[in-house]
Write a protein that holds these residues in place. Structure first.
Motif, short mmCIF file in Angstrom:
data_model
loop_
_atom_site.label_atom_id
_atom_site.label_comp_id
_atom_site.label_asym_id
_atom_site.label_seq_id
_atom_site.Cartn_x
_atom_site.Cartn_y
_atom_site.Cartn_z
N MET A 173 0.81 -1.20 -0.07
CA MET A 173 -0.03 0.09 -0.14
C MET A 173 0.80 1.29 -0.15
N THR A 174 0.53 2.19 -0.86
CA THR A 174 1.26 3.38 -0.87
C THR A 174 0.86 4.32 0.49
N THR A 175 1.79 4.82 1.21
CA THR A 175 1.51 5.62 2.25
C THR A 175 1.71 7.11 1.96
N VAL A 176 1.37 7.99 3.00
CA VAL A 176 1.27 9.36 2.82
C VAL A 176 2.95 9.95 2.63
N ARG A 177 3.82 9.07 3.02
CA ARG A 177 5.09 9.46 2.80
C ARG A 177 5.74 9.65 1.11
N ASP A 178 4.74 9.03 0.33
CA ASP A 178 5.16 8.80 -1.01
C ASP A 178 4.37 9.90 -1.58
N HIS A 179 3.62 10.80 -0.88
CA HIS A 179 3.03 12.14 -1.67
C HIS A 179 3.45 13.20 -0.92
N ASP A 180 3.04 14.28 -1.73
CA ASP A 180 3.49 15.67 -1.14
C ASP A 180 2.23 16.30 -0.46
N VAL A 181 2.55 17.58 0.10
CA VAL A 181 1.68 18.24 0.85
C VAL A 181 0.42 18.82 -0.10
N ASP A 182 0.92 19.08 -1.37
CA ASP A 182 -0.10 19.66 -2.26
C ASP A 182 -1.26 18.54 -2.53
N ASP A 183 -0.91 17.27 -2.63
CA ASP A 183 -1.74 16.16 -2.97
C ASP A 183 -2.82 16.28 -1.62
N ALA A 184 -2.31 16.23 -0.45
CA ALA A 184 -3.06 16.30 0.72
C ALA A 184 -4.10 17.14 0.53
N ALA A 185 -3.65 18.46 0.41
CA ALA A 185 -4.38 19.45 0.25
C ALA A 185 -5.54 19.57 -0.66
N ARG A 186 -5.24 18.93 -1.83
CA ARG A 186 -6.26 18.84 -2.91
C ARG A 186 -7.27 17.84 -2.42
N LEU A 187 -6.91 16.95 -1.55
CA LEU A 187 -7.93 15.68 -1.27
C LEU A 187 -8.52 16.09 -0.14
N ARG A 188 -8.15 17.04 0.80
CA ARG A 188 -8.79 17.59 1.92
C ARG A 188 -9.84 18.48 1.30
N THR A 189 -9.63 19.36 0.29
CA THR A 189 -10.53 20.17 -0.38
C THR A 189 -11.82 19.37 -0.73
N ALA A 190 -11.40 18.30 -1.49
CA ALA A 190 -12.33 17.58 -2.23
C ALA A 190 -13.27 16.92 -1.25
N MET A 191 -12.68 16.68 -0.16
CA MET A 191 -13.56 15.78 0.94
C MET A 191 -14.60 16.66 1.62
N VAL A 192 -13.85 18.14 1.75
CA VAL A 192 -14.95 19.03 2.23
C VAL A 192 -16.00 19.36 1.42
N ASP A 193 -15.63 19.52 0.12
CA ASP A 193 -16.49 19.68 -0.92
C ASP A 193 -17.78 18.70 -0.89
N GLU A 194 -17.37 17.41 -0.93
CA GLU A 194 -18.47 16.31 -1.03
C GLU A 194 -19.31 16.44 0.21
N LEU A 195 -18.77 16.79 1.53
CA LEU A 195 -19.51 16.72 2.57
C LEU A 195 -20.40 18.03 2.72
N ARG A 196 -20.06 18.96 2.04
CA ARG A 196 -20.78 20.42 2.28
C ARG A 196 -22.50 20.08 1.71
N GLY A 197 -23.29 20.70 2.65
CA GLY A 197 -24.85 20.34 2.50
C GLY A 197 -25.21 19.23 3.22
N ASP A 198 -24.69 18.07 3.25
CA ASP A 198 -25.07 17.14 4.23
C ASP A 198 -23.82 16.21 4.24
N PRO A 199 -23.09 15.93 5.54
CA PRO A 199 -23.50 16.60 6.89
C PRO A 199 -23.11 18.07 7.08
N ILE A 200 -22.14 18.29 6.47
CA ILE A 200 -21.49 19.91 6.88
C ILE A 200 -22.47 21.09 6.59
N THR A 201 -23.05 21.68 7.51
CA THR A 201 -24.07 22.52 7.20
C THR A 201 -23.62 24.15 7.67
N SER A 202 -22.46 24.05 8.49
CA SER A 202 -21.82 25.48 9.00
C SER A 202 -20.25 25.57 8.21
#
Length: 414
Positions: free
Chosen positions: A1-30
């Motif tokens: 399995m590829t771990t986070v050590r093989d990825h850079d900070v930009d990849d993490a930030a991109r995925l984090r933004t995508a995760m929040v966008d997916e959760l917006r509306g339900d369940p994230i409302t604030s």
């Protein structure tokens, strides 16, 4: 399995933004919860997972298992964490107690309370506590107090708390949590009731608590003095009833005989929708209701229907006859489903009719989110203030009632 050590900070930030966008509306409302989840680097708290897995919104990351392979500690799915944070309504300057630590959720809490608030996180497992401390410090959240203790007794040193958020399945609300909660505080706890668990946002209500919202959830069980053994009544190989929160008077021999009798099927004309709401209604609408489970092998043999694989509310008659819910697609619709009933035993027609009446009543009056009112009454509290299913607990009782709504029923598609 590829771990986070093989990825850079930009990849993490991109995925984090995508995760929040997916959760917006339900369940994230604030905006506050969205900002916190967009800020905290979730992957730093889940080195066992790949970067993609760490940011999948519905993925749980197991961290520790016992010798039987049962998960003892895990990083909860981001979807569930966001749901509970929204239920908690945490604001700047608050003091928050988290019960069950993994680091990531505590970091989210620290973002929500800001520099003037304070977060205490407690866990009974010293390995998990050390892990959380290490990852919180690495991520820059070393203001969180991580305590190794039995959460049954809370953390008195940091009390009183404006919010207590529980991230392990709880069979009860211990007195210490009530004592350490402020007068206008809120507890968000995954409370187990008759074999099912709901994340309930409880506010103070006199000597007890009253629900403001509840949602379906799954967590690892509580450990320590607050642990509770799950109680089962075996009917056959691979077939059992969950009998928590009540003392069964069922005739086991009669149930076993009924199980082997030919089933009857009935379709009472009730919509199948919001299955978690329907499940809670059925389980708390009759003291003769219990969760019926069957293994896949017994289902494949044709002994019971597929709805029993994960547990389905079953109505138990006095003579051992029983009925449970099934579903099918409506003949006149590609999307809608309807509830049916399977019944066994000498009084199969009677228990099927009773079950069908409950299904129709739910579909007509309670087919919506948050239809139930759930109260927690500590042992010293007075008699329940209103009719409802009373579920006895070690430290008190849970009262579930269903106030009727005269509005048009409806809900999300199942």
């Amino acid at each position: 399995m590829t771990t986070v050590r093989d990825h850079d900070v930009d990849d993490a930030a991109r995925l984090r933004t995508a995760m929040v966008d997916e959760l917006r509306g339900d369940p994230i409302t604030s905006d506050a919860v969205a900002k916190a989840m967009a800020t905290v680097p979730r992957h730093l708290f889940a080195p066992e997972a790949s970067l993609d897995e760490a940011y999948e919104s519905n993925t749980t990351v197991p961290v520790k298992r016992n010798s039987d392979g049962l998960t003892l500690s895990s990083l909860s799915a981001a979807h569930l964490q966001a749901t509970m944070l929204e239920q908690a309504d945490i604001r700047f300057g608050m003091r928050v107690l988290e019960i069950g630590t993994m680091g990531y959720n505590a970091a989210l809490l620290q973002e929500l309370v800001g520099p003037t608030g304070h977060v205490t996180s407690v866990d009974i497992d010293p390995d998990i506590v050390e892990r959380a401390r290490t990852y919180l410090a690495h991520a820059g959240y070393d203001r969180v107090d991580v305590v190794c203790a039995d959460a049954e007794y809370g953390v008195p040193a940091g009390a009183p708390y404006d919010r207590i958020i529980v991230t392990v399945e709880s069979p009860d609300i211990p007195p210490a949590w009530l004592k350490q909660l402020t007068g206008d505080g809120r507890i968000v706890a995954p409370l187990r009731m008759k074999g099912v668990t709901r994340s309930i946002a409880f506010d103070r209500d006199g000597a007890g608590l009253v629900s403001r919202s509840y949602r379906l959830c799954h967590f690892v069980p509580m450990q320590g003095d607050g642990a509770h053994d799950r109680q089962r009544l075996k009917l056959d190989t691979g077939v059992y009833l969950t009998i928590e929160d009540f003392k069964p008077t069922f005739d086991v021999t009669a149930l076993q005989q009924a199980l082997q009798s030919p089933p009857m099927e009935d379709w009472p004309g009730a919509a199948f929708d919001l299955p978690d709401e329907l499940e809670l209604y059925l389980l708390t609408s009759s003291p003769q209701m219990a969760l019926l489970h069957a293994s896949q092998e017994r289902i494949d043999e044709g002994l019971l229907a597929a709805s029993t694989r994960l547990g389905v509310p079953a109505l138990i008659g006095d003579d051992g006859s029983f009925a449970y819910r099934i579903k099918r697609q409506r003949q006149d619709s590609d999307d809608d489903f309807e509830c049916g009933v399977i019944a066994h035993g000498p009084a199969a027609e009677d228990v099927a009719a009773q079950y069908g009446q409950l299904l129709r009543r739910w579909a007509e009056h309670f087919r919506r989110r948050d239809a139930a009112s759930i109260r927690y009454l500590p042992a010293q509290a007075a008699t329940p203030p209103e009719p409802g299913a009373v579920l006895p607990k070690r430290h008190g009782s849970v009262v579930v009632s269903w106030p009727q709504n005269s509005g048009t029923p409806g809900g999300d598609p199942a």
